[in-house]
Design an enzyme around this catalytic site. Sequence first.
Site, mmCIF file in Angstrom:
data_model
loop_
_atom_site.group_PDB
_atom_site.id
_atom_site.type_symbol
_atom_site.label_atom_id
_atom_site.label_comp_id
_atom_site.label_asym_id
_atom_site.label_seq_id
_atom_site.Cartn_x
_atom_site.Cartn_y
_atom_site.Cartn_z
ATOM 1 N N ASP A 63 19.282 -8.976 15.955
ATOM 2 C CA ASP A 63 18.616 -8.222 14.885
ATOM 3 C C ASP A 63 19.524 -8.234 13.671
ATOM 4 O OD1 ASP A 63 19.988 -5.255 14.943
ATOM 5 O OD2 ASP A 63 19.704 -5.994 16.982
ATOM 6 N N GLU A 150 17.695 7.001 15.056
ATOM 7 C CA GLU A 150 19.051 7.309 15.506
ATOM 8 C C GLU A 150 19.728 8.394 14.677
ATOM 9 O OE1 GLU A 150 21.887 4.017 14.763
ATOM 10 O OE2 GLU A 150 20.138 2.883 14.067
#
Length: 262
Positions: A63, A150
């Site tokens: 990613d 997150e």
Amino acid sequence: MAYARTTLASLVLLPVAVMAAGVRPWRDSPDAVPPATSAAVAAPAASGFSDAARDLRPARGIDVSHYQGRIDWRAVEADGIGFAYMKATEGATFTDPMFRRNWAAAGETRIVRGAYHRFRAGRDALVQAEHFLAVATLRDGDLPPVLDVESTDGVSDARLVRGVRAWLAEVERRTGKRPVVYTKPGFRRAHLGTALDDYPLWIAEYGVDSPSVDPWHFWQHSERGRVAGIANEVDLDRFNGSHAELREIAAGGTTGGALVAR
């Protein structure tokens, strides 16, 4: 995800027929490739395998965001990378400056591509969903969208979960693809619990032989990987299945009959 540097009511990762036959996921297979800090070590270059042999191997991915700079996607493909998620947006206004180039260039390879959004809990969830959808246009053959969760940004856990679920529902409604939730084990335990367990999970956990959360669908096992075609370190990922199964999910969104409930 390196953002600063960066029901699936029916998803688990193996086709029903395979599960019924008792075949284990790739990580329990005698041919499983163990996690590695370097993608070059984890598997030979894709050019070393026929398409049929490559389809049966565990799917390796990365990613990326603008932190990785200009990427040579042909070199990434040759290094054996089968899928790549790219940061598209964050919050209500930020667009990753490398997204459009990465999206177009990866689309010219055999790499299966996907887009992710970094969620900001203090911003309106539906505005964030609209922003993501305006930047990332998904089609058949692209991976399900991912929501990177997150940080609480100081809001309550209840408000965080409400906002996340609102984003997920809107993006699924608009794309027809059930999104994936990216998070870390500690953050999940502290703030999310089981509130999002009806969505497929991408877990970020390093220095372990396998994720501590199960079932998992994608696993970010290193944030310090090296891949041909990328000058900087990059996140390394696994899909809990083969290249063929990954492409099946991309081709059919995440509602294909070959996928079973978590």
